[in-house]
Enzyme design. Structure first.
Site, short mmCIF file in Angstrom:
data_model
loop_
_atom_site.label_atom_id
_atom_site.label_comp_id
_atom_site.label_asym_id
_atom_site.label_seq_id
_atom_site.Cartn_x
_atom_site.Cartn_y
_atom_site.Cartn_z
N GLY A 179 0.84 -1.21 0.00
CA GLY A 179 0.00 0.00 0.00
C GLY A 179 0.87 1.25 0.00
O GLY A 179 0.53 2.26 0.61
N GLN A 197 -1.76 7.49 1.11
CA GLN A 197 -1.39 8.73 1.80
C GLN A 197 -0.20 8.52 2.75
O GLN A 197 0.77 9.27 2.71
CB GLN A 197 -2.60 9.25 2.60
CG GLN A 197 -2.36 10.62 3.22
CD GLN A 197 -3.27 10.91 4.41
OE1 GLN A 197 -4.02 10.04 4.87
NE2 GLN A 197 -3.19 12.12 4.92
N ASP A 230 2.17 -1.85 -4.40
CA ASP A 230 0.79 -1.36 -4.38
C ASP A 230 0.05 -2.02 -5.53
O ASP A 230 0.68 -2.51 -6.48
CB ASP A 230 0.76 0.17 -4.55
CG ASP A 230 -0.51 0.79 -3.98
OD1 ASP A 230 -0.44 1.39 -2.90
OD2 ASP A 230 -1.58 0.67 -4.62
N TYR A 285 -15.07 -0.39 8.75
CA TYR A 285 -13.64 -0.10 8.91
C TYR A 285 -13.23 -0.28 10.38
O TYR A 285 -12.24 -0.96 10.68
CB TYR A 285 -13.39 1.34 8.44
CG TYR A 285 -12.00 1.86 8.67
CD1 TYR A 285 -10.91 1.32 8.00
CD2 TYR A 285 -11.78 2.93 9.52
CE1 TYR A 285 -9.63 1.83 8.20
CE2 TYR A 285 -10.52 3.45 9.72
CZ TYR A 285 -9.45 2.89 9.06
OH TYR A 285 -8.19 3.40 9.26
N1 SER Z 1 -8.59 8.65 8.83
C1 SER Z 1 -9.37 7.47 8.96
C2 SER Z 1 -10.73 7.67 8.43
O1 SER Z 1 -11.22 8.77 8.49
C3 SER Z 1 -9.47 7.07 10.40
O2 SER Z 1 -8.51 6.13 10.67
O3 SER Z 1 -11.33 6.74 7.99
#
Ligand code: SER
Length: 317
Positions: free
Chosen positions: A9, A13, A35, A143
């Site tokens: 990855g 960012q 990646d 997530y």
């Molecule tokens: N920056 C991430 C998000 O906003 C949080 O870990 O999903």
């Protein structure tokens, strides 16, 4: 002892800047970037690069064997906002990639792993101010669920198989080199771009939504310091709380107005508001400071100054 690292990855960012830092420290040939995308030419041309899918166990294993990799940084993931659009895909990507790397360590192919967790492991029932290291964790995003479950598996692999896995719960990371994709904290980057491009920003969070944030340089330092720490210093093998600053969109807008007085902001909250409201406002990271000497350098004012001056140069080019 020389180490060879693989960054999975690396075009993302954090991956981009981590690759750069590790190449500057250990030499470009000691850091393999990979990646699924190979369109980041600066990255692809700055040292060994392998186009690879983080879900492909055999591809990672071949790469690890080919380059004699001993340390893997798994930076590939689907973030909070995109994860809500593709829940199963997010689950599949985030978990399969983690198991691939944990199993490579368990089977003796690699020695050390860095895997980022997130403030998204917390949820609406978590105390939101100065959120402790150990507390209620009932994440409501896919997530967040993958990160919380991932933390449990990291600790499990450490306890049961002796895998040297290290992790940080990153807050929102602010940076100018590579754009983030699909996160709830991304507004804190978009705002600087729009301030310079158009002088106005329509924020997808409410004005008073406080979230924990950190400048990229601090996040990279934390990552490198945790990975350099002696194994006995790393007392937490799930994931460390890590904090720098907390601010709201309106506070951030005011810090931009100190440099660009005509900048204006409006607020049109969308589905990301609910995600933000389920996360802590501030984080207690005393354990990271105690165990491996974590210390941040950038506050909101210095972040704004740096973001505006770096992006100004970028837009002038
Ligand atoms: N920056 C991430 C998000 O906003 C949080 O870990 O999903």
């Amino acid at each position: 002892m020389s180490t060879t690292s693989l960054i999975i990855g690396a075009s993302g960012q954090i991956g981009t800047e981590l690759t750069k830092k590790l190449r500057a420290t250990y030499g470009e040939n000691s850091v393999i970037a990979s990646d699924i995308r190979d369109d980041n030419t600066a990255l692809v041309n700055s040292g060994p690069f392998k186009r690879m899918d983080a879900m492909d166990y055999n591809a990672i294993k071949d790469c690890v064997t080919q380059y004699n990799v001993d340390t893997v940084y798994l930076m590939a993931a689907m973030l909070s906002a995109t994860g809500e659009k593709y829940p199963e895909k997010a689950w599949h990507l985030n978990m399969t990639s983690l198991f691939n790397v944990l199993n490579l360590a368990k089977e003796g192919f690699i020695k050390k792993i860095f895997w980022p967790s997130s403030i998204a492991v917390f949820g609406p029932t978590t105390p939101r101010e100065q959120t402790p290291q150990y507390t209620i964790m009932e994440p409501t995003t896919v997530y967040g669920i993958t990160k919380q479950v991932g933390e449990r598996w990291c600790e499990y692999y450490f306890n049961n198989y002796g895998v040297d896995v290290r992790s940080i719960r990153y807050p929102g990371i602010i940076s100018w080199k590579t754009l983030p994709g699909g996160g709830t904290t991304d507004y804190a980057i978009d705002i600087y771009h729009k301030a310079l491009e158009t002088g106005t920003y329509d924020c997808f969070l409410k004005d008073n939504t406080a979230l924990p944030m950190m400048f990229m340089d601090d996040a990279i330092n934390a990552t490198v310091n945790l990975m350099d720490a002696k194994p006995e210093q790393v007392k937490i093998r799930s994931s460390y709380n890590l904090a720098a600053i907390s601010f709201t969109p309106s506070q951030l807008a005011k810090s931009i107005q100190q440099h660009l007085p005509n900048f204006t902001i409006s607020y049109t909250p969308d589905f990301r508001q609910q995600i933000a409201e389920s996360w802590p406002k501030s984080i207690n990271d005393a354990q990271a400071r105690l165990d491996w000497g974590w210390k941040h350098s950038f506050d909101m004012q210095s972040i704004t100054k740096e973001m505006l001056s770096q992006l100004q140069k970028k837009y002038q080019d």
